[in-house]
Design an enzyme around this catalytic site. Sequence first.
Site, PDB file in Angstrom:
ATOM      1  N   ASP A  85       0.727  -1.086   0.015  1.00  0.00           N
ATOM      2  CA  ASP A  85       0.063   0.067  -0.149  1.00  0.00           C
ATOM      3  C   ASP A  85       0.795   1.278  -0.063  1.00  0.00           C
ATOM      4  O   ASP A  85       2.147   1.195   0.391  1.00  0.00           O
ATOM      5  CB  ASP A  85      -0.875   0.082   1.435  1.00  0.00           C
ATOM      6  CG  ASP A  85      -0.279   0.078   2.396  1.00  0.00           C
ATOM      7  OD1 ASP A  85       0.843   0.691   2.713  1.00  0.00           O
ATOM      8  OD2 ASP A  85      -0.888  -0.356   3.346  1.00  0.00           O
ATOM      9  N   ASP A  87       1.226   5.178   1.535  1.00  0.00           N
ATOM     10  CA  ASP A  87       0.991   6.183   2.306  1.00  0.00           C
ATOM     11  C   ASP A  87       1.644   7.647   1.905  1.00  0.00           C
ATOM     12  O   ASP A  87       2.712   7.504   1.315  1.00  0.00           O
ATOM     13  CB  ASP A  87       1.437   5.955   3.821  1.00  0.00           C
ATOM     14  CG  ASP A  87       0.853   4.576   4.396  1.00  0.00           C
ATOM     15  OD1 ASP A  87      -0.381   4.388   4.452  1.00  0.00           O
ATOM     16  OD2 ASP A  87       1.779   3.710   4.352  1.00  0.00           O
ATOM     17  N   ASP A 165       7.239   5.683  13.748  1.00  0.00           N
ATOM     18  CA  ASP A 165       7.634   4.716  14.795  1.00  0.00           C
ATOM     19  C   ASP A 165       9.312   4.256  14.729  1.00  0.00           C
ATOM     20  O   ASP A 165       9.985   4.474  15.489  1.00  0.00           O
ATOM     21  CB  ASP A 165       6.758   3.585  14.636  1.00  0.00           C
ATOM     22  CG  ASP A 165       6.510   2.847  13.146  1.00  0.00           C
ATOM     23  OD1 ASP A 165       6.768   3.486  12.367  1.00  0.00           O
ATOM     24  OD2 ASP A 165       5.727   1.980  13.232  1.00  0.00           O
TER      25      ASP A 165
HETATM   26  P1  ATP Z   1       3.043  -1.720   5.699  1.00  0.00           P
HETATM   27  O1  ATP Z   1       2.027  -1.050   5.067  1.00  0.00           O
HETATM   28  O2  ATP Z   1       3.935  -2.347   4.539  1.00  0.00           O
HETATM   29  O3  ATP Z   1       2.349  -2.797   6.742  1.00  0.00           O
HETATM   30  P2  ATP Z   1       3.979   0.773   6.904  1.00  0.00           P
HETATM   31  O4  ATP Z   1       5.314   1.203   7.302  1.00  0.00           O
HETATM   32  O5  ATP Z   1       3.384   1.265   5.717  1.00  0.00           O
HETATM   33  O6  ATP Z   1       3.936  -1.064   6.633  1.00  0.00           O
HETATM   34  P3  ATP Z   1       1.354   1.408   7.971  1.00  0.00           P
HETATM   35  O7  ATP Z   1       0.594   0.881   9.112  1.00  0.00           O
HETATM   36  O8  ATP Z   1       1.039   1.308   6.431  1.00  0.00           O
HETATM   37  O9  ATP Z   1       2.818   0.917   7.947  1.00  0.00           O
HETATM   38  O10 ATP Z   1       1.807   3.176   8.483  1.00  0.00           O
HETATM   39  C1  ATP Z   1       2.323   3.819   7.483  1.00  0.00           C
HETATM   40  C2  ATP Z   1       3.367   4.836   8.295  1.00  0.00           C
HETATM   41  O11 ATP Z   1       2.903   5.524   9.357  1.00  0.00           O
HETATM   42  C3  ATP Z   1       4.806   3.882   8.680  1.00  0.00           C
HETATM   43  O12 ATP Z   1       5.519   3.421   8.165  1.00  0.00           O
HETATM   44  C4  ATP Z   1       4.693   4.626   9.950  1.00  0.00           C
HETATM   45  O13 ATP Z   1       5.615   5.617   9.496  1.00  0.00           O
HETATM   46  C5  ATP Z   1       3.813   5.562  10.392  1.00  0.00           C
HETATM   47  N1  ATP Z   1       3.089   4.606  11.382  1.00  0.00           N
HETATM   48  C6  ATP Z   1       2.089   3.775  11.464  1.00  0.00           C
HETATM   49  N2  ATP Z   1       1.698   3.167  12.588  1.00  0.00           N
HETATM   50  C7  ATP Z   1       2.468   4.003  13.314  1.00  0.00           C
HETATM   51  C8  ATP Z   1       2.575   4.018  14.999  1.00  0.00           C
HETATM   52  N3  ATP Z   1       1.769   3.158  15.498  1.00  0.00           N
HETATM   53  N4  ATP Z   1       3.540   4.731  15.579  1.00  0.00           N
HETATM   54  C9  ATP Z   1       4.072   5.783  14.895  1.00  0.00           C
HETATM   55  N5  ATP Z   1       4.096   5.906  13.427  1.00  0.00           N
HETATM   56  C10 ATP Z   1       3.450   5.145  12.867  1.00  0.00           C
HETATM   57 MG    MG Z   2       1.699   1.334   4.624  1.00  0.00          MG
END
Ligand code: ATP
Ligand code: MG
Length: 469
Positions: A85, A87, A165
């Site tokens: 996905d 962001d 995070d």
């Molecule tokens: P994936 O989508 O592959 O599972 P992702 O890193 O993109 O991994 P997401 O949940 O889509 O994870 O979140 C997007 C971004 O938002 C993360 O990469 C991080 O920078 C931030 N983020 C998400 N959840 C948190 C959290 N609980 N605390 C701090 N930052 C967060």
């Molecule tokens: Mg993501």
Amino acid sequence: MIKRIFNAISRRLAGIAPAQTRSVDGSETAGTSVKSYSGYQQGIHHRLIDKAALDTVFSLKRAGYEAYLVGGAVRDLMLGIEPKDFDIATNASPDQVKQVFRHRCQLIGRRFRLAHIRYGRLIIEVATFRGDQENGHPARQVDDSGRLLRDNVYGSMDEDVWRRDFTINALYYDPKRDVVIDYVAGREDLYAGQIVLIGDPWVRYREDPVRMIRAVRFAAKLGFKLAPSAEKPIGELGVLLKEVSNARMFDEVLKLFHSGSAILVFEKLRHYDLFKHLFPLTDAILASEKEQFPRQLVIEALQSTDRRIAEDKPVNPAFLFAAMLWEPMMQARHDYLREGLSPQDAFFAAAGDVLHVQCAHTSIPKRFTAQVRDIWNLQFRLHKRFGDRAAVLRAHPRFRAAYDFIGIRLAAGETELEDLFDWWTQYQEKDSLEQVRFANQMIRDIKPVRSKRSNRNFYRKKSSQSTND
Ligand code: ATP
Ligand code: MG
């Protein structure tokens, strides 16, 4: 030379920002300045970026805002993995994003307000940069234990980065200029294969305990290890997961076990003693493991989930929960049988109890608890297949999941299910006329057989009342 140009561009874009230097154990201190790299040189290929994500960035830019790909998408692109996905982070407020995308945009979330931009079935998530206002700001709420209840204070990119995070999740990519901006030495950690929290891990885990299981998920998915500083607090702070809403925990469980690396996730969660906060009944029963039982059933289910994801086949949350909770349910059923309940009543009471306890940790939506019950119930019913019954069972919407479930029980060591599994395999291969003949050849229904290895005394009933979820 090229590097210097990119540095100059991104400095202009980002302004002067605080950044981090790393001590040996991986903890961070404020210090050095922002770095930037050419995306191309970091291996970012635009063909791996969904057109919708590019369109979202470019639309925001055309409207005069800053916009970047951020988080997992940049991390995965730099590792040469196709992101699942995308962001996007922007300096436009949620309402301004709504004005740019109008009917395609939906604003969601109270705790963390976001915009969802719809492109057919694909959704692109757009988050406004979070600011670094001190606690006490009305849009940022932290409870007594340090948990972040709400964060809707907006700011700039060089503030936003510190809210993220892990360092590997805090890289920003501008696809128009092909620049990666890195405030936290995220690239180093990406190439070193380590998960490092931004800021003080104790504070960051307390703010949001889900970060502990996110760390495990990324370690498993990417084949990374947790930096010592990220590992250390988990033993003490894991218990904070109890405070997280059970609805969010359900979503996190699916992300963990439908990540394509479920086996590794499971091993790591057990290693860090976090599994018990997700599946307490399963964890308790795993403690009584004998000759791989009942652990092997979980392993078989997770292996099958990983296989299906690798083959791009759909996975059903109900199957996961049915597998995780099968043995707790069977223990409870056993206890009810000993109390004198009929097999059917014992099953319904046990299923109700186990799902009730589980839902307090991960609230399973009703449609899935109904499916879990069906998969379990069919484990008994599929034995009774004489005559017309076979066709009725075959037509059950949960037949295929229940049949697969027998397959994993068999693979996990319940060898007495071999005939039953073979019979249903053969039945499905026949045309409808042959199926009738085949089912009529059954001279009697074979009773369900239990594995002799199971230890039925472990499970303690929560209540003698049958409950729904
Ligand atoms: P994936 O989508 O592959 O599972 P992702 O890193 O993109 O991994 P997401 O949940 O889509 O994870 O979140 C997007 C971004 O938002 C993360 O990469 C991080 O920078 C931030 N983020 C998400 N959840 C948190 C959290 N609980 N605390 C701090 N930052 C967060
Ligand atoms: Mg993501």
